[in-house]
Design a protein around this motif. Structure first.
Motif, PDB file in Angstrom:
ATOM      1  N   LYS A   1      -4.570  -3.340  -5.328  1.00 20.39           N
ATOM      2  CA  LYS A   1      -3.320  -3.095  -6.045  1.00 20.39           C
ATOM      3  C   LYS A   1      -2.713  -4.408  -6.518  1.00 20.39           C
ATOM      4  CE  LYS A   1      -2.225   1.027  -3.422  1.00 20.39           C
ATOM      5  NZ  LYS A   1      -1.318   1.665  -2.476  1.00 20.39           N
ATOM      6  N   ASN A   2      -2.770  -5.419  -5.660  1.00 16.23           N
ATOM      7  CA  ASN A   2      -2.228  -6.717  -6.037  1.00 16.23           C
ATOM      8  C   ASN A   2      -3.025  -7.340  -7.174  1.00 16.23           C
ATOM      9  OD1 ASN A   2      -0.427  -6.323  -3.983  1.00 16.23           O
ATOM     10  ND2 ASN A   2      -1.479  -7.667  -2.541  1.00 16.23           N
TER      11      ASN A   2
ATOM     12  N   LEU B   1      -2.065  -5.556 -10.362  1.00 12.77           N
ATOM     13  CA  LEU B   1      -0.755  -5.995 -10.837  1.00 12.77           C
ATOM     14  C   LEU B   1      -0.813  -7.393 -11.439  1.00 12.77           C
ATOM     15  CD1 LEU B   1       1.549  -4.604  -8.028  1.00 12.77           C
ATOM     16  CD2 LEU B   1       1.496  -3.896 -10.420  1.00 12.77           C
TER      17      LEU B   1
ATOM     18  N   ILE C   1       2.413   2.000 -14.000  1.00 11.88           N
ATOM     19  CA  ILE C   1       1.778   1.577 -12.751  1.00 11.88           C
ATOM     20  C   ILE C   1       2.792   0.862 -11.859  1.00 11.88           C
ATOM     21  CG2 ILE C   1       0.035   0.000 -11.781  1.00 11.88           C
ATOM     22  CD1 ILE C   1      -1.131   2.591 -12.855  1.00 11.88           C
TER      23      ILE C   1
ATOM     24  N   PHE D   1       3.912   2.080  -8.099  1.00 13.13           N
ATOM     25  CA  PHE D   1       3.809   1.271  -6.888  1.00 13.13           C
ATOM     26  C   PHE D   1       5.168   1.056  -6.234  1.00 13.13           C
ATOM     27  CE2 PHE D   1      -0.337  -0.864  -8.401  1.00 13.13           C
ATOM     28  CZ  PHE D   1      -1.066   0.191  -7.904  1.00 13.13           C
TER      29      PHE D   1
ATOM     30  N   VAL E   1       4.172   0.969  -0.166  1.00 12.08           N
ATOM     31  CA  VAL E   1       3.219  -0.134  -0.291  1.00 12.08           C
ATOM     32  C   VAL E   1       3.773  -1.338   0.461  1.00 12.08           C
ATOM     33  CG1 VAL E   1       2.201   0.611  -2.481  1.00 12.08           C
ATOM     34  CG2 VAL E   1       4.250  -0.797  -2.499  1.00 12.08           C
TER      35      VAL E   1
ATOM     36  N   THR F   1       3.214  -6.254  -2.536  1.00 11.65           N
ATOM     37  CA  THR F   1       2.931  -5.375  -3.667  1.00 11.65           C
ATOM     38  C   THR F   1       4.227  -4.943  -4.350  1.00 11.65           C
ATOM     39  OG1 THR F   1       0.971  -4.583  -2.500  1.00 11.65           O
ATOM     40  CG2 THR F   1       1.692  -3.301  -4.380  1.00 11.65           C
TER      41      THR F   1
ATOM     42  N   SER G   1       5.041  -5.826  -8.137  1.00 13.06           N
ATOM     43  CA  SER G   1       5.359  -4.703  -9.006  1.00 13.06           C
ATOM     44  C   SER G   1       6.682  -4.925  -9.736  1.00 13.06           C
ATOM     45  CB  SER G   1       5.410  -3.419  -8.192  1.00 13.06           C
ATOM     46  OG  SER G   1       5.711  -2.330  -9.005  1.00 13.06           O
TER      47      SER G   1
END
Length: 85
Positions: A3-4, A7, A43, A47, A52, A56, A60
């Motif tokens: 996820k990181n 992003l 997205i 997030f 999370v 993150t 985000s």
């Protein structure tokens, strides 16, 4: 972790498109600008509303701020192209 990375990629992509809009103030590739900004914004919101880790959430939020500026530039380019010319 993924996820990181996602992003960060979205943040860098929006940064590149912001630079391209500020250097060349035309509506070339406008659809790609809109798709990238919309995808990154969605997205980022996804997030933020899910559970999370703190890193993150910070990434985000930063991505959403950069994307918001990108959307602002897109609107200004469209306004200039439609009404000022």
């Amino acid at each position: 972790m993924l996820k990181n990375i996602l992003l960060l990629i979205l943040m860098l992509t929006n940064g590149y498109f912001i630079l391209s809009l500020t250097q060349n103030n035309t509506i070339q590739l406008l659809s790609i600008h809109i798709i990238v900004a919309g995808f990154a914004f969605i997205i980022s919101i996804l997030f933020l509303i899910t559970r999370v880790p703190r890193l993150t959430q910070i990434l985000s939020t930063v991505t959403m701020l950069i994307t918001t500026y990108h959307i602002y530039l897109i609107v200004m380019v469209i306004y200039t192209y439609v009404y000022a010319k």
